[in-house]
Scaffold this active site. Structure first.
Site, PDB file in Angstrom:
ATOM      1  N   ASN A   1       0.815  -1.216   0.000  1.00 44.83           N
ATOM      2  CA  ASN A   1       0.000   0.000   0.000  1.00 44.83           C
ATOM      3  C   ASN A   1       0.847   1.264   0.000  1.00 44.83           C
ATOM      4  O   ASN A   1       0.328   2.364   0.204  1.00 44.83           O
ATOM      5  CB  ASN A   1      -0.946   0.010   1.204  1.00 44.83           C
ATOM      6  CG  ASN A   1      -2.121  -0.927   1.019  1.00 44.83           C
ATOM      7  OD1 ASN A   1      -2.460  -1.300  -0.107  1.00 44.83           O
ATOM      8  ND2 ASN A   1      -2.749  -1.316   2.113  1.00 44.83           N
ATOM      9  N   HIS A  43       3.118   2.441   2.088  1.00 39.80           N
ATOM     10  CA  HIS A  43       3.399   3.127   3.345  1.00 39.80           C
ATOM     11  C   HIS A  43       3.945   2.112   4.348  1.00 39.80           C
ATOM     12  O   HIS A  43       3.978   0.918   4.081  1.00 39.80           O
ATOM     13  CB  HIS A  43       2.160   3.856   3.881  1.00 39.80           C
ATOM     14  CG  HIS A  43       0.981   2.965   4.138  1.00 39.80           C
ATOM     15  ND1 HIS A  43      -0.309   3.428   4.235  1.00 39.80           N
ATOM     16  CD2 HIS A  43       0.876   1.623   4.318  1.00 39.80           C
ATOM     17  CE1 HIS A  43      -1.136   2.440   4.469  1.00 39.80           C
ATOM     18  NE2 HIS A  43      -0.440   1.339   4.528  1.00 39.80           N
ATOM     19  N   CYS A  83       2.499   6.611   7.696  1.00 37.74           N
ATOM     20  CA  CYS A  83       3.903   7.012   7.770  1.00 37.74           C
ATOM     21  C   CYS A  83       4.595   6.607   6.472  1.00 37.74           C
ATOM     22  O   CYS A  83       4.418   5.480   5.994  1.00 37.74           O
ATOM     23  CB  CYS A  83       4.572   6.352   8.972  1.00 37.74           C
ATOM     24  SG  CYS A  83       6.270   6.875   9.265  1.00 37.74           S
TER      25      CYS A  83
END
EC number: 3.1.2.14
Length: 367
Positions: free
Chosen positions: A263, A265, A300
């Site tokens: 994804n 991240h 993040c």
């Protein structure tokens, strides 16, 4: 001696007898062929008959299942809603306590969840994306994770994990797990999680549409089923914000390339390791993690730098009596032997929250 099963020789005969090609006879040395009865699965063999540029092949003559499906120790249950899979704990998955780490447990939870949705036909291009989700560039992201471990499996132990998912209002979905020791059938852990939908292009959260909900609800139990059925269980406890100054900290944590998932991240399991980085060493030496709850507030990226902060949860903030998963009441003596902490992960640059957490630790038992 070349050995082919009777099933394969029959396939070869049918292939050549039904073919419209004209084959030029080629004189070859006669070789003996013996047939034998197969005890398990028919032989999956490949045979080539070459003449010039032509080639005839017989392959994978039995089933359409993939090698991955044949190697997995997982299956859908009879109700069609839950999925079970067995895992052996490997040497590189254990930590200093000679048992599986909490990161190992979290990775297994993610693995069995992905295998479940792949088994029922969801895409492997992303975590459990439906046809409509792929058209709209939507993905699932973790909003909350709660894991309770009653007994950690050791190296070479076999763990059976059962999982299922269900709708969680209009904003997402819920997934639960139950972990058992295969040797004894003992429940050694439970977990629950909440997932929300994000647009992969804008990175913004999005409500679950009726079209997407209809695609996955057919695989959810018609009646609610919860790994933690009690109304006052600790998985529902709100995590307060940790105020400055924190008692313990680990600053300047940087994501590795290996921490990123499909994804684009940092994967949710990485946050667990970051939270534990700021736990005081004396707790690590004398206790083991019993419960961890994480609220994911922001994704993040690889270039972010993260600070991990931890503070002891005061006795007044800790609920002294909770109804356990077996209906018993937690004793105050047992609470006295446990330590509780609040956690926060935030960006070093601007202090924005990435994650809030709570952990509960028990005294290590002698093994």
């Amino acid at each position: 001696m070349l050995k082919l099963s009777c099933n394969v020789t029959d396939h070869i005969h049918n292939l050549f007898s039904n073919s419209r090609r004209i084959f030029v006879p080629v004189h070859r040395q006669t070789r003996p062929i013996s047939c034998f009865q197969l005890k398990k699965e028919p032989l999956r063999a490949i045979l080539s008959a070459d003449h010039g540029n032509s080639s005839v092949r017989v392959a994978d003559t039995v089933s359409g299942t993939s090698p991955a499906d044949r190697l997995r120790f997982g299956r859908l249950m009879e109700d069609g809603f839950s999925y079970k899979e067995k895992f052996i704990v490997r040497s590189y998955e254990v930590g200093i306590n000679k048992t599986a780490t909490i990161e190992t447990i979290a990775n297994l939870l993610q693995e069995v969840a992905c295998n479940h949705v792949q088994n029922v036909g969801f895409s492997t291009d992303g975590f459990a994306t439906t046809l409509t989700m792929r058209k709209l560039h939507l993905i699932w992201v973790t909003a909350r994770m709660h894991i309770e471990i009653y007994k950690y499996p050791a190296w070479s132990d076999v763990v059976e994990i059962e999982t299922w998912c269900q709708s969680e209002g209009r904003i997402g979905t819920r997934r639960d797990w139950i972990l058992k020791d295969c040797a004894t059938g003992e429940v050694i852990g439970r977990a629950t999680s909440k997932w929300v939908m994000m647009n992969q292009d804008t990175r913004r959260l999005q409500r679950v549409t009726d079209e997407v909900r209809d695609e996955y609800l057919v695989f959810c139990p018609p009646e609610p089923r919860l790994a933690f059925p009690e109304e006052n269980n600790s998985s529902l406890k709100k995590i307060p914000k940790l105020e400055d100054p924190a008692q313990y900290s680990m600053l300047g944590l940087k994501p590795r390339r290996a921490d990123l998932d499909m994804n684009q991240h940092v994967n949710n399991v990485t946050y667990i390791g970051w939270v534990l980085e700021s736990i005081p060493q004396e707790i690590i030496d004398t206790h083991e993690l019993k419960v961890i709850t994480l609220d994911y507030r922001r994704e993040c990226q690889q270039d972010d730098i993260v600070d991990s902060l931890t503070t002891s949860e005061t006795p007044n903030e800790v609920v002294s009596k909770l109804t356990g998963t077996n209906g018993s009441t937690t004793s105050s003596k047992r609470e006295h032997n446990e330590s509780h902490f609040l956690h926060i992960l935030r960006l070093s640059e601007n202090g924005q929250e990435i994650n809030r957490g709570r952990t509960q630790w028990r005294k290590k038992s002698s093994r």
